[in-house]
Each structure stands twice: as structure tokens, then as C-alpha cells.
Design an enzyme around this catalytic site. Structure first.
Site, PDB file in Angstrom:
ATOM      1  N   GLY A  93       0.813  -1.213   0.000  1.00  0.00           N
ATOM      2  CA  GLY A  93       0.000   0.000   0.000  1.00  0.00           C
ATOM      3  C   GLY A  93       0.843   1.258   0.000  1.00  0.00           C
ATOM      4  O   GLY A  93       0.355   2.356  -0.247  1.00  0.00           O
ATOM      5  N   ASP A 248       1.143 -11.494   6.491  1.00  0.00           N
ATOM      6  CA  ASP A 248       1.651 -10.606   5.434  1.00  0.00           C
ATOM      7  C   ASP A 248       2.971  -9.963   5.837  1.00  0.00           C
ATOM      8  O   ASP A 248       3.621  -9.312   5.014  1.00  0.00           O
ATOM      9  CB  ASP A 248       0.615  -9.526   5.083  1.00  0.00           C
ATOM     10  CG  ASP A 248       0.112  -8.773   6.306  1.00  0.00           C
ATOM     11  OD1 ASP A 248      -0.459  -9.425   7.193  1.00  0.00           O
ATOM     12  OD2 ASP A 248       0.321  -7.551   6.387  1.00  0.00           O
TER      13      ASP A 248
HETATM   14  P1  AMP Z   1       1.771  -2.883   8.089  1.00  0.00           P
HETATM   15  O1  AMP Z   1       1.008  -2.902   9.367  1.00  0.00           O
HETATM   16  O2  AMP Z   1       2.719  -1.712   7.955  1.00  0.00           O
HETATM   17  O3  AMP Z   1       2.443  -4.179   7.787  1.00  0.00           O
HETATM   18  O4  AMP Z   1       0.682  -2.628   6.941  1.00  0.00           O
HETATM   19  C1  AMP Z   1      -0.433  -3.464   6.700  1.00  0.00           C
HETATM   20  C2  AMP Z   1      -1.020  -3.122   5.359  1.00  0.00           C
HETATM   21  O5  AMP Z   1      -1.473  -1.779   5.346  1.00  0.00           O
HETATM   22  C3  AMP Z   1      -0.045  -3.239   4.194  1.00  0.00           C
HETATM   23  O6  AMP Z   1      -0.768  -3.680   3.084  1.00  0.00           O
HETATM   24  C4  AMP Z   1       0.432  -1.820   4.016  1.00  0.00           C
HETATM   25  O7  AMP Z   1       0.899  -1.574   2.720  1.00  0.00           O
HETATM   26  C5  AMP Z   1      -0.830  -1.034   4.313  1.00  0.00           C
HETATM   27  N1  AMP Z   1      -0.552   0.323   4.780  1.00  0.00           N
HETATM   28  C6  AMP Z   1      -0.041   0.698   5.984  1.00  0.00           C
HETATM   29  N2  AMP Z   1       0.062   2.032   6.047  1.00  0.00           N
HETATM   30  C7  AMP Z   1      -0.386   2.543   4.882  1.00  0.00           C
HETATM   31  C8  AMP Z   1      -0.516   3.846   4.344  1.00  0.00           C
HETATM   32  N3  AMP Z   1      -0.185   4.935   5.045  1.00  0.00           N
HETATM   33  N4  AMP Z   1      -1.020   3.974   3.090  1.00  0.00           N
HETATM   34  C9  AMP Z   1      -1.372   2.899   2.380  1.00  0.00           C
HETATM   35  N5  AMP Z   1      -1.265   1.637   2.823  1.00  0.00           N
HETATM   36  C10 AMP Z   1      -0.779   1.448   4.058  1.00  0.00           C
HETATM   37 MG    MG Z   2       3.237  -5.179   6.509  1.00  0.00          MG
END
Ligand code: AMP
Ligand code: MG
Length: 485
Positions: A93, A248
Site C-alpha cells: 500500500g 503478510d
Molecule cells: P503494516 O502494518 O505496515 O504491515 O501494513 C499493513 C497493510 O497496510 C499493508 O498492506 C500496508 O501496505 C498497508 N498500509 C499501511 N500504512 C499505509 C498507508 N499509510 N497507506 C497505504 N497503505 C498502508
Molecule cells: Mg506489513
């Protein structure tokens, strides 16, 4: 861009799989980006000359503001189980793979939205990016497999989290960013062809020795489970807590991946939860090895159609516990400076951990100072004894430990050297990261650089930086880190 693009291959093997595994996506420029930090080690591993790092091109490229003409950054799709619940499609994302350098994939994190942003802004804040940059390099210093960080760039652009915060981009580097959730994605979409394509790709690129195995997919699962078990043992051995062990965030290469609300254990409590958002404690310290196994089972489920039978899938997973135990035992033996293995050691370790918990002993400081204890005299005992509220309990345990050392005629100097080589003096404590973040928010990046340099050699004494090995100040114990990033 001519100079840098010489060092960056603009495609990756994974990108060559094409859509729908990943989608071309240009980065969204940031206003007036600046360079905050660089890892010299990573420049070297990526085969980028250090002189490039000061250039405007470097900052432009690694903030996502400008790409070499033929560069086609890509965002990858994956799905996953989050906190034990199927979450469906996630994907990069806010990450974009730029290309390859020194044979490694180079990815920008925070360079703008992608088709997988699900309403998010595609950005990462300075706070979480400093933490990811420093922890990537700290884990490498500890010898624990993980994704690396090449550099950190920033911009004054504000994004909204609990409050407005400035943005940053971490350039992270790994042989591959494929996750357990990458496989789950195709499994839950009932797309066996793509599931197979992905598995064949991972095997041929990263596990080529498995190609000739009677069932390469079962062999892949077995290998990944083993790597994951070993990684969990390594995390436990330094008190590292990941905080968000969703499928993930689990690397198919057994790397520590996606640094978020991680923490290093300070006052020892096996039930410590480092992620403020994890109310149930699913990802607490004590839970990590079991969750690693749970995640391997989720991967096994996804690979089941390729493996062919439940029995073979279970067989591929069945060594996890043994692999974890064996590595964990070896690591604890080393932490205690024991050369031999005795059946009674498990009891010695269990009583040590309950003594540490009762005394709320700092995990890192305890093991570091334990290396100073003498086998045959009590002259150094005060180093640990003075930290304990329940000294009788400590004395009782130390007495057992000392008898154990005497039983193998342990030699103080040798044991001390061996213990100091595996019990780090320096870890990325939350308060160290927080100080570096607060200085960076005032545009002083020297603390990031100093932390990076110290943490790159966590086993070295570096006496001039003793204060970086100190117990957290009161405000540092209370830091709460959430998923917000
Ligand atoms: P994470 O908790 O960082 O592993 O993120 C979980 C999911 O949310 C992943 O698919 C990330 O790419 C997405 N994600 C986290 N923060 C953002 C953001 N600010 N914008 C877009 N996608 C995000
Ligand atoms: Mg992640």
C-alpha cells in the site's frame, strides 16, 4: 540520473513475473526532499559508490521524486491473516520496488499511494521510518536475518496520523520481499496456476537446491518452517519483539520483515506486549515462537494444493518445534557461557527466567553483566545483585549457576569473551529511538547516525557510549508504540 542508474538494474526477477503479481506504479513526488541517513554497509552491498550518496540524484531517486527514464517501479499484491483473522487482499500500500542493486531488490517505503493502498495515503511518517531504518541496521549488527535499510529521506510535507506528522521514505533492501501472504493471496483466490507460478519462482530463485526434491513444494514448506523457527529462536535470544506477526509480515526467506511497533525486552516479563494496538497479547514475547508456527501452518494451508496431500503438508511442518528447540537451546547455552549441554540446564534456564521476572531485570543488561561473573569468587556479583529487589532469589540462582560453571571447569576469561560475543551490550531501546526521532523532528540527524554506528557493533564494548547501554529513564519505560505509522 545517469550516474546512479548505472548501479541500479531497473527490473527485478519478481517484477518480470508481471501482472497480476505486481503492478507498475510511479512514486508520488514529495516537496523538497532531503537526505536524513545512509547505511555505508548497504551502499557497499548494493555496489553504489559512497560518493553517490551525497548527490542530489541520490536524494531524488530514493525519495521517489525522480526515476531513471526506463525505471518502472512496481507494487506487489499479497493478502494475509491479521491478528489471526483472514483479512483478504492487502498488498504494497505504500511500498514500491524500484529495481535491483548488487543482486538485491531495492524498495521505497512511503513513496505514495498504489493500487493496494485501500484508502491509505501511501506515506510513512518520520517517526516510524527512523525506527525502521535503525532497527534494520541494528538487527544486522546482531546477526539476525532481516531486510536492510539503504537510506532514509524526508520531506516537510505533513500527513495526518493521531496528529500531523512529517513524512519520510525508507529505502529497504532484501533478496526478496515475498511474504507468506503472497501465497495465501492466490490460494484464497482459488488460482492454483498463479500459486504454482509463484512457488516455482521462489524455488528457482531462492531455493534452487529444492528443485530436484521429490516434492519441491513440501520441501519449500519444510525449509521455510525451519528458517522461521530459527528466526524465532534468534528473536527470543535478544528479547526482540516484532509486534505485528501477521502472515503478510512473514518473509518467505525467514527474514525479519516490516518493522512497526517492535520493541526489545527491558524489564523481563514474558507476557510483555510491545504493540499498544495488540490488546489480547497475541504477539507478546512468549507467544512469538508459537505464532511463528501458526503462521507456517497458514503457509502450509496455502501450499496444500501444490503439495498434494494433508499428510505431506503436515510432515513438512512437523519439524518446526524441534528446529526451534534445538536452536533455542544452543542460543541459551551460549548466552550462559556453557560449553557442554546437560539435561539439568533446562531447569537452570527456567529458574533464571523466573528470577529475572521476579526482579524485573533488564534483559540486555542482565546477560551482558552475567559474563562478568567469576566462577570461583563473588567479587563481581554486585554487578547483578545490586539490580535485584529479591536478592535471596538471585543468590540462590547464582549459586546454582556457579556450581554449573564449576562442573565444567569454566575459565572466566574465555567464558567472558564468548558471552560478550553473543550477549549484546547495545540494542535499539525505545528511548534511544525516541531521542533520535525527536532530534530528527528538529532537523538534527546526528543522533540517528550515532545510534546507527553504535548499533552496527552491538557486541563491542564502545566504552565511550556506555550511556547508550543504560537502563531506560522513567519516561523511556512508558513509551507506547502502536501500529500507527
Ligand atoms: P503494516 O502494518 O505496515 O504491515 O501494513 C499493513 C497493510 O497496510 C499493508 O498492506 C500496508 O501496505 C498497508 N498500509 C499501511 N500504512 C499505509 C498507508 N499509510 N497507506 C497505504 N497503505 C498502508
Ligand atoms: Mg506489513
Amino acid at each position: 540520473m545517469t550516474l546512479l542508474s548505472d548501479y541500479l538494474r531497473l527490473t527485478t526477477a519478481f517484477g518480470d513475473l508481471g501482472e497480476p503479481f505486481s503492478t507498475p506504479q510511479l512514486a508520488t513526488p514529495l516537496p523538497s526532499p532531503y537526505l536524513i541517513a545512509v547505511s555505508p554497509d548497504m551502499l557497499s552491498l548494493c555496489q553504489i559508490p559512497p560518493s553517490c550518496a551525497g548527490s542530489a540524484d541520490f536524494t531524488e531517486l530514493f525519495s521517489g521524486n525522480q526515476s531513471p527514464a526506463s525505471c518502472q517501479p512496481r507494487a506487489t499484491v499479497y493478502s494475509g491473516h491479521q491478528f489471526g483473522v483472514w483479512a483478504g487482499q492487502l498488498g504494497d500500500g505504500r511500498a514500491l520496488t524500484l529495481g535491483q542493486a548488487g543482486g538485491l531488490e531495492v524498495q521505497l517505503k512511503g513513496a505514495g499511494p498504489t493500487p493496494y493502498s485501500r484508502g491509505g495515503d501511501g506515506r510513512a511518517v518520520l517517526r516510524s521510518s527512523v525506527r525502521e531504518f535503525l532497527c534494520s541496521e541494528a538487527m544486522a549488527g546482531l546477526g539476525i536475518p532481516g531486510t536492510r535499510a539503504l537510506c532514509l529521506t524526508g520531506s516537510d510535507k505533513l500527513v495526518m496520523r493521531e496528529q500531523p506528522e512529517t513524512t519520510a521514505v525508507v529505502t529497504r533492501v532484501a533478496p526478496s520481499f515475498v511474504r507468506f501472504g503472497s501465497f495465501e493471496h492466490w490460494y484464497y483466490n482459488n488460482d492454483e496456476n498463479r500459486l504454482k507460478q509463484l512457488a516455482d519462482f521462489v524455488i528457482s530463485q531462492y531455493y534452487p537446491e529444492l528443485r530436484t526434491h521429490a516434492n519441491p513444494y513440501a520441501a519449500l514448506l519444510h525449509e521455510v518452517s525451519e528458517r522461521t523457527a530459527h528466526l524465532m529462536a534468534q528473536w527470543q535470544s535478544v528479547g526482540f519483539m516484532h509486534g505485528v506477526m501477521n502472515t503478510d509480515n512473514m518473509s518467505i526467506l525467514g527474514l525479519t520483515l516490516d518493522y512497526g511497533p517492535f520493541g526489545f525486552m527491558e524489564a523481563y516479563n514474558p507476557h510483555h506486549i510491545c504493540n499498544h494496538s495488540d490488546q489480547q497479547g497475541r504477539y507478546s514475547y512468549a507467544m512469538q515462537p508459537g505464532i511463528g508456527q501458526w503462521n507456517c501452518h497458514a503457509l502450509g494451508q496455502a501450499l496444500l494444493p501444490l503439495i498434494g496431500s494433508v499428510e505431506e503438508t503436515q510432515a513438512a511442518l512437523s519439524d518446526y518445534q524441534n528446529a526451534y528447540q534445538t536452536r533455542q537451546t544452543a542460543l541459551w547455552q551460549a548466552k550462559l557461557g556453557l560449553r557442554s549441554q546437560l539435561r539439568t540446564d533446562a531447569g537452570l534456564i527456567a529458574s533464571m527466567l523466573s528470577m529475572m521476572q521476579a526482579n524485573q531485570l533488564d534483559f540486555t543488561i542482565f546477560f551482558r553483566r552475567l559474563g562478568e561473573i567469576h566462577t570461583n569468587d563473588t567479587s563481581m556479583d554486585h554487578l547483578l545483585r545490586d539490580l535485584c529487589a529479591d536478592r535471596a532469589l538471585f543468590d540462590h540462582w547464582l549459586n546454582q549457576y556457579r556450581m554449573r560453571l564449576q562442573a565444567e571447569s569454566s575459565i572466566d576469561a574465555q567464558r567472558r569473551a564468548a558471552m560478550h560475543a553473543c550477549n549484546p551490550k547495545y540494542v535499539l531501546r525505545n528511548y534511544l529511538a525516541q531521542r533520535a526521532i525527536e532530534a530528527a523532528q528538529q532537523k538534527d540527524y546526528s543522533e540517528i547516525e550515532l545510534c546507527r554506528r553504535i548499533l552496527a557493533h552491538p557486541f563491542d564494548e564502545q566504552a565511550e557510549y556506555d550511556t547508550y547501554a543504560a537502563l531506560p529513564p522513567d519516561w523511556g519505560r512508558a513509551i507506547s508504540v502502536s501500529c500507527s505509522s
